[in-house]
Scaffold this motif. Structure first.
Motif, PDB file in Angstrom:
ATOM      1  N   ARG A   1      16.145   4.917  -2.208  1.00 41.86           N
ATOM      2  CA  ARG A   1      16.243   5.886  -2.634  1.00 41.86           C
ATOM      3  C   ARG A   1      16.045   7.482  -1.486  1.00 41.86           C
ATOM      4  O   ARG A   1      15.805   8.374  -2.340  1.00 41.86           O
ATOM      5  CB  ARG A   1      15.497   6.155  -4.138  1.00 41.86           C
ATOM      6  N   GLY A   2      15.052   6.454  -0.593  1.00 44.01           N
ATOM      7  CA  GLY A   2      14.648   8.423   0.151  1.00 44.01           C
ATOM      8  C   GLY A   2      13.760   8.580  -0.516  1.00 44.01           C
ATOM      9  O   GLY A   2      13.348   9.494   0.517  1.00 44.01           O
ATOM     10  N   ARG A   3      12.312   8.275  -1.490  1.00 44.85           N
ATOM     11  CA  ARG A   3      11.924   8.937  -1.491  1.00 44.85           C
ATOM     12  C   ARG A   3      10.698   8.273  -0.530  1.00 44.85           C
ATOM     13  O   ARG A   3       9.721   8.690  -1.031  1.00 44.85           O
ATOM     14  CB  ARG A   3      11.418   8.833  -3.017  1.00 44.85           C
ATOM     15  N   ALA A   4      10.050   7.653   0.037  1.00 42.58           N
ATOM     16  CA  ALA A   4       9.359   7.043   0.665  1.00 42.58           C
ATOM     17  C   ALA A   4       9.734   6.274   2.361  1.00 42.58           C
ATOM     18  O   ALA A   4      11.288   5.832   2.047  1.00 42.58           O
ATOM     19  CB  ALA A   4       8.850   5.954  -0.192  1.00 42.58           C
ATOM     20  N   ARG A   5       9.322   6.231   3.365  1.00 41.76           N
ATOM     21  CA  ARG A   5       8.984   6.252   4.586  1.00 41.76           C
ATOM     22  C   ARG A   5       8.367   5.198   5.019  1.00 41.76           C
ATOM     23  O   ARG A   5       6.714   4.958   4.171  1.00 41.76           O
ATOM     24  CB  ARG A   5       8.907   7.179   5.534  1.00 41.76           C
ATOM     25  N   VAL A   6       8.774   4.735   5.582  1.00 46.51           N
ATOM     26  CA  VAL A   6       7.581   2.521   5.935  1.00 46.51           C
ATOM     27  C   VAL A   6       6.224   3.714   7.433  1.00 46.51           C
ATOM     28  O   VAL A   6       6.683   4.128   8.166  1.00 46.51           O
ATOM     29  CB  VAL A   6       8.502   1.785   7.080  1.00 46.51           C
ATOM     30  N   HIS A   7       5.369   3.230   6.484  1.00 49.92           N
ATOM     31  CA  HIS A   7       4.239   3.845   7.540  1.00 49.92           C
ATOM     32  C   HIS A   7       3.817   2.630   8.531  1.00 49.92           C
ATOM     33  O   HIS A   7       2.880   2.884   9.657  1.00 49.92           O
ATOM     34  CB  HIS A   7       3.053   4.081   6.722  1.00 49.92           C
ATOM     35  N   ARG A   8       3.731   1.596   7.940  1.00 45.58           N
ATOM     36  CA  ARG A   8       3.566   0.326   8.627  1.00 45.58           C
ATOM     37  C   ARG A   8       3.699  -0.766   8.408  1.00 45.58           C
ATOM     38  O   ARG A   8       4.215  -1.177   7.115  1.00 45.58           O
ATOM     39  CB  ARG A   8       1.235   0.343   8.603  1.00 45.58           C
ATOM     40  N   LEU A   9       4.358  -2.026   8.780  1.00 47.93           N
ATOM     41  CA  LEU A   9       4.216  -3.072   8.618  1.00 47.93           C
ATOM     42  C   LEU A   9       4.050  -3.543   8.340  1.00 47.93           C
ATOM     43  O   LEU A   9       4.484  -4.799   6.922  1.00 47.93           O
ATOM     44  CB  LEU A   9       5.735  -3.146  10.332  1.00 47.93           C
TER      45      LEU A   9
ATOM     46  N   PHE B   1       0.676  -0.893  -0.053  1.00 50.12           N
ATOM     47  CA  PHE B   1      -0.086   0.077  -0.451  1.00 50.12           C
ATOM     48  C   PHE B   1       1.021   1.355   0.134  1.00 50.12           C
ATOM     49  O   PHE B   1       2.112   0.892   0.871  1.00 50.12           O
ATOM     50  CB  PHE B   1      -0.785   0.558   0.933  1.00 50.12           C
ATOM     51  N   VAL B   2       0.250   2.537  -0.772  1.00 46.60           N
ATOM     52  CA  VAL B   2       1.542   3.107  -1.283  1.00 46.60           C
ATOM     53  C   VAL B   2       0.381   4.425  -0.253  1.00 46.60           C
ATOM     54  O   VAL B   2      -0.636   4.699  -1.161  1.00 46.60           O
ATOM     55  CB  VAL B   2       1.917   3.730  -2.569  1.00 46.60           C
ATOM     56  N   LEU B   3       0.702   5.979  -0.016  1.00 43.32           N
ATOM     57  CA  LEU B   3      -0.189   6.764   0.483  1.00 43.32           C
ATOM     58  C   LEU B   3       1.468   8.104   0.201  1.00 43.32           C
ATOM     59  O   LEU B   3       2.449   7.904   0.281  1.00 43.32           O
ATOM     60  CB  LEU B   3       0.221   7.106   2.576  1.00 43.32           C
ATOM     61  N   ASP B   4       0.308   9.165  -0.166  1.00 41.77           N
ATOM     62  CA  ASP B   4       1.063   9.999  -0.728  1.00 41.77           C
ATOM     63  C   ASP B   4       1.880  10.884   0.503  1.00 41.77           C
ATOM     64  O   ASP B   4       1.166  10.969   1.832  1.00 41.77           O
ATOM     65  CB  ASP B   4       0.188  11.112  -1.529  1.00 41.77           C
ATOM     66  N   HIS B   5       2.195  12.091   0.661  1.00 44.03           N
ATOM     67  CA  HIS B   5       3.082  13.031   1.197  1.00 44.03           C
ATOM     68  C   HIS B   5       1.783  13.559   2.059  1.00 44.03           C
ATOM     69  O   HIS B   5       2.530  13.755   3.232  1.00 44.03           O
ATOM     70  CB  HIS B   5       3.161  14.331   1.075  1.00 44.03           C
ATOM     71  N   GLN B   6       0.198  13.489   1.891  1.00 40.60           N
ATOM     72  CA  GLN B   6       0.114  14.066   3.068  1.00 40.60           C
ATOM     73  C   GLN B   6      -0.869  12.724   4.037  1.00 40.60           C
ATOM     74  O   GLN B   6      -2.405  12.233   4.334  1.00 40.60           O
ATOM     75  CB  GLN B   6      -1.130  14.898   2.417  1.00 40.60           C
ATOM     76  N   GLY B   7      -0.783  11.382   2.993  1.00 35.50           N
ATOM     77  CA  GLY B   7      -1.443  10.604   3.712  1.00 35.50           C
ATOM     78  C   GLY B   7      -2.843  10.564   3.337  1.00 35.50           C
ATOM     79  O   GLY B   7      -3.378   9.118   3.536  1.00 35.50           O
ATOM     80  N   GLN B   8      -2.844  10.292   1.647  1.00 29.43           N
ATOM     81  CA  GLN B   8      -3.494   9.877   1.175  1.00 29.43           C
ATOM     82  C   GLN B   8      -3.256   9.279   0.256  1.00 29.43           C
ATOM     83  O   GLN B   8      -2.259   9.152  -0.432  1.00 29.43           O
ATOM     84  CB  GLN B   8      -4.490  11.399  -0.410  1.00 29.43           C
TER      85      GLN B   8
END
Length: 478
Positions: free
Chosen positions: A27-35, A4-11
């Motif tokens: 590449r530092g373009r994403a962060r882990v939101h949930r495992l 699953f992918v979310l944008d910068h604002q969580g959408q």
């Protein structure tokens, strides 16, 4: 499985493959939101600049397990006939395991404890008609739990993916036809005990003899084939006749254990008895409650029959599992990428307000901790323990059960079986995901079924989300 992918604002954006998610994280373009389930959040994208495709969440409600399938809808045109065909590209498969039986047993234990307390410790005047559950549409807690957990995961997946429609199987079981396929007409108004009293019915059914030793002309007692201590009911299909000796010898043991050395008699008794209808009754009671809850979300809801689901599964040559049944719900002509692994979501409790254990007589025994957390850890948290030395040296990942001493137990799942490692110090543990009331593991048995059925599968092409791309970005599968 798709990530699953979310944008910068969580959408919610379109899900991507695991490989693309690793590239985005590296590449530092994403962060882990949930495992688990895996959710990442992009740091340089917004939903306005992304192209979204229609996603559909399909459900196959069940008594013990509900199948969930997130698919991407697509329409193809047949080259020979020119007809428009509906195809489904499977992104994620999940199986939600309910805990209705545990809820029912907990309520039974509480009822027995309160009954003992009223009779032994204090007197209370009898009260009648004081129940507040007589309102229309009320469901028992064990049944309401099934609806609530299904809707909880619908709302969760809706936050993580841009779902545009829902599909659910609306099945109704004819419980009388399950027991008597030749029933018709006025026989529906005549129950199993029509013209009989219960004892006379059992005497006629079992030949006026003990079902376990064939003793005749002796006092016979009504015996539960499946003991009530193990969830048996008082239905006529669960009752038989037994002499005093056999009834006391069997006690609360299951019939399989009691007749382990007499397989022939066991087969005969189980063949004469009728299949319990507990699961069918649970599905019948909750089917419209779940359908109304899905319609209340505001999304278009497609309600399909169980016969259509079975037709789709048999036509496409797909093995039977709860998650794959959910993928086959509704109108479709082909399914692709259904070989992806299935994530099992096992509902667990979030703890208890009870501050003492009870013995088998209902009296308090010992005390429980008054705090929910020890050294920052709570029961149910997913942790990673790296033990440097000793008998338990190695890396252990799973759900933790805390102790006041700081020596924890870690429970993990291997091949669908629970494995517990005891005595892990809190100094070696690190939280990777907080407890949310569910346990997560992959069902290896379902994966083996898919591997066996893969050679005979039809319309099973490579997933569109596996298309190679030059840049690591959100998948734009066409």
């Amino acid at each position: 499985m798709a990530v699953f992918v979310l944008d910068h604002q969580g959408q919610a954006l379109m899900p991507c493959t695991e490989k693309r998610a690793r590239l985005l994280l590296a590449r530092g373009r994403a962060r882990v939101h949930r495992l688990v389930p895996m959710v990442i959040r992009l740091v340089d994208r917004q939903v306005a600049s992304c192209a979204l495709q229609p996603l559909r969440l399909k459900l196959d409600p069940g008594s013990k397990t509900t199948g969930l399938a997130l698919v991407r809808d697509a329409e193809t045109i047949a080259l020979q006939t020119g007809e428009v065909q509906t195809a489904a590209f499977v992104l994620n498969l999940m199986e939600l395991v309910h805990r209705g039986k545990q809820i029912s047993e907990a309520l039974t234990a509480r009822r027995q404890m309160r009954r003992r307390r009223r009779s032994n410790l204090r007197y209370r005047a009898p009260r009648f008609l004081n129940r507040g559950n007589q309102k229309k549409g009320w469901l028992a807690p064990s049944l309401q739990h099934r609806v609530d957990t299904c809707m909880a995961w619908v709302r969760r997946i809706k936050r993580w993916a841009s779902i545009t429609a829902l599909s659910s199987e609306l099945v109704r079981f004819d419980t009388q036809a399950l027991q008597n396929p030749e029933i018709s007409g006025v026989e529906y108004q005549q129950g199993t005990l029509f013209g009989y009293e219960l004892r006379e019915y059992l005497l006629e059914k079992w030949g006026r003899q003990c079902a376990y030793c064939d003793a005749k002309d002796v006092p016979l007692q009504i015996e539960h084939i499946r003991p009530k201590a193990q969830g048996g009911s008082n239905r006529a299909s669960n009752l038989t006749l037994a002499c005093v000796c056999c009834n006391q010898k069997k006690a609360a043991r299951s019939i399989e254990e009691f007749l382990a050395k007499d397989r022939k008699r066991l087969t005969k008794i189980l063949a004469d008895a009728k299949k319990p209808l507990r699961d069918a009754a649970a599905v019948n009671a909750t089917r419209w409650a779940l359908a109304n809850a899905l319609q209340a979300t505001g999304l278009p809801v497609e309600l399909a029959s169980g016969g259509q689901t079975k037709f789709n599964r048999c036509t496409l040559g797909i093995p039977k599992t709860h998650a794959l049944d959910a993928a086959c719900v509704g109108t479709l002509q082909s399914i692709e990428n259904w070989q992806c692994p299935t994530l099992t979501l096992k509902a667990t409790s979030r703890g208890s307000y009870q501050r003492t254990r009870l013995d088998k007589f209902g009296f308090p025994r010992g005390y429980l901790m008054r705090t929910k957390r020890v050294h920052g850890f709570g029961t149910g948290d997913m942790v990673r323990a790296e033990v440097p030395s000793g008998v338990k040296a190695g890396i252990h990942i799973g759900r933790v059960a805390i102790r006041a001493s700081g020596s924890f137990n870690i429970q993990s799942y291997q091949d669908g079986k629970s494995v517990v490692v005891q005595g892990i110090s809190h100094r070696h543990c690190r939280v990777i995901q907080r407890a949310d009331g569910y346990g997560y593991f992959f069902n290896r048995a379902n994966n083996a079924k898919r591997e066996q059925a893969r050679p005979q599968a039809r319309n099973a092409a490579r997933s569109a989300l596996c298309l190679s791309g030059m840049n690591a970005e959100v998948s734009r599968a066409i």
